[in-house]
Design a protein around this motif. Structure first.
Motif, PDB file in Angstrom:
ATOM      1  N   ARG A 256      80.896   5.732  70.724  1.00 32.76           N
ATOM      2  CA  ARG A 256      81.597   4.439  70.630  1.00 32.76           C
ATOM      3  C   ARG A 256      83.097   4.642  70.476  1.00 32.76           C
ATOM      4  N   PHE A 257      83.486   5.620  69.656  1.00 34.71           N
ATOM      5  CA  PHE A 257      84.902   5.895  69.456  1.00 34.71           C
ATOM      6  C   PHE A 257      85.548   6.390  70.749  1.00 34.71           C
ATOM      7  N   SER A 258      84.865   7.279  71.463  1.00 37.03           N
ATOM      8  CA  SER A 258      85.401   7.787  72.737  1.00 37.03           C
ATOM      9  C   SER A 258      85.613   6.662  73.738  1.00 37.03           C
ATOM     10  N   THR A 259      84.674   5.734  73.783  1.00 39.59           N
ATOM     11  CA  THR A 259      84.791   4.583  74.690  1.00 39.59           C
ATOM     12  C   THR A 259      86.006   3.736  74.315  1.00 39.59           C
ATOM     13  N   LEU A 260      86.168   3.461  73.036  1.00 44.46           N
ATOM     14  CA  LEU A 260      87.326   2.685  72.578  1.00 44.46           C
ATOM     15  C   LEU A 260      88.618   3.427  72.876  1.00 44.46           C
TER      16      LEU A 260
ATOM     17  N   GLN B 247      83.668  -4.179  68.282  1.00 43.74           N
ATOM     18  CA  GLN B 247      82.858  -3.896  67.088  1.00 43.74           C
ATOM     19  C   GLN B 247      83.217  -2.524  66.506  1.00 43.74           C
ATOM     20  N   THR B 248      83.485  -1.551  67.369  1.00 41.03           N
ATOM     21  CA  THR B 248      83.916  -0.232  66.896  1.00 41.03           C
ATOM     22  C   THR B 248      85.276  -0.333  66.209  1.00 41.03           C
ATOM     23  N   ALA B 249      86.186  -1.070  66.810  1.00 37.82           N
ATOM     24  CA  ALA B 249      87.503  -1.277  66.193  1.00 37.82           C
ATOM     25  C   ALA B 249      87.350  -1.964  64.834  1.00 37.82           C
ATOM     26  N   SER B 250      86.451  -2.925  64.751  1.00 30.47           N
ATOM     27  CA  SER B 250      86.209  -3.629  63.489  1.00 30.47           C
ATOM     28  C   SER B 250      85.639  -2.699  62.424  1.00 30.47           C
ATOM     29  N   LEU B 251      84.760  -1.785  62.821  1.00 23.78           N
ATOM     30  CA  LEU B 251      84.227  -0.782  61.885  1.00 23.78           C
ATOM     31  C   LEU B 251      85.348   0.052  61.285  1.00 23.78           C
ATOM     32  N   ILE B 252      86.273   0.474  62.125  1.00 26.13           N
ATOM     33  CA  ILE B 252      87.380   1.316  61.674  1.00 26.13           C
ATOM     34  C   ILE B 252      88.292   0.535  60.737  1.00 26.13           C
TER      35      ILE B 252
END
Length: 176
Positions: free
Chosen positions: A81-85, A112-117
């Motif tokens: 997910r991070f790589s995709t973002l 959603q990944t950005a929100s997790l971070i």
């Protein structure tokens, strides 16, 4: 004759040998797997840059490495997910996080990944429920707006505190 006292700063021969063994092992591991060590360093640096972009301020490299490791442990597919973002941010070249927010739907996995971070940096916690991991308490970004004005709470202590007051074993029921 008195025995020599040991202080926490005294280095025994055993501790010195243990330390040397750990350093030797880590050097050997790094020399056997240099690509993995370099890749991990690059991922951590990329995470730090992306986290700084997402929270719109510089972030600590030490905390960044801790958040990145915790997110990888607590979120099963975080690395993917991070790589995709990261690829998306690289191609779009946004100047501010608000530009990113305007382009992605709420259900978009990249958002959603950005929100997790962002949630991790602001709360100081990674994960949910019993599986959550505390990374930073006093350095959680949720305290930034009131830093210098309010003291960061370290424990509950008033009528609306987190729980009931523990029993004092020194006081018996008849002495109160």
């Amino acid at each position: 004759m008195s025995e020599p006292t040991s202080s926490p700063l005294t280095l025994s021969r055993r501790r010195l040998l243990q330390g040397m063994a750990v350093l030797s092992l880590s050097a050997l591991t790094a020399s056997l797997f240099p690509q993995q060590a370099a890749a991990r360093t690059q991922e951590t640096q990329a995470f730090q840059q992306i986290a700084a972009f997402l929270v719109s301020r510089p972030v600590s490299p030490v905390l960044s490495a801790r958040y990145f490791a915790a997110l990888n442990r607590r979120v099963a597919d975080f690395s993917t997910r991070f790589s995709t973002l990261a690829r998306y941010l690289e191609t779009q070249r946004f100047t501010h996080v608000d530009d990113l927010a305007r382009t992605l739907a709420v259900q978009d996995p990249r958002r959603q990944t950005a929100s997790l971070i962002v949630a991790a940096w602001y709360t100081g916690v990674v994960g949910e429920g019993a599986d959550r991991e505390l990374i930073a308490y006093a350095d959680a970004m949720m305290y930034l707006p009131t830093r210098g004005v309010l003291v960061i709470p370290t424990y509950g202590g008033g009528p609306d505190s987190w729980g009931s007051k523990p029993d004092d074993p020194q006081i018996t029921k008849g002495e109160e």
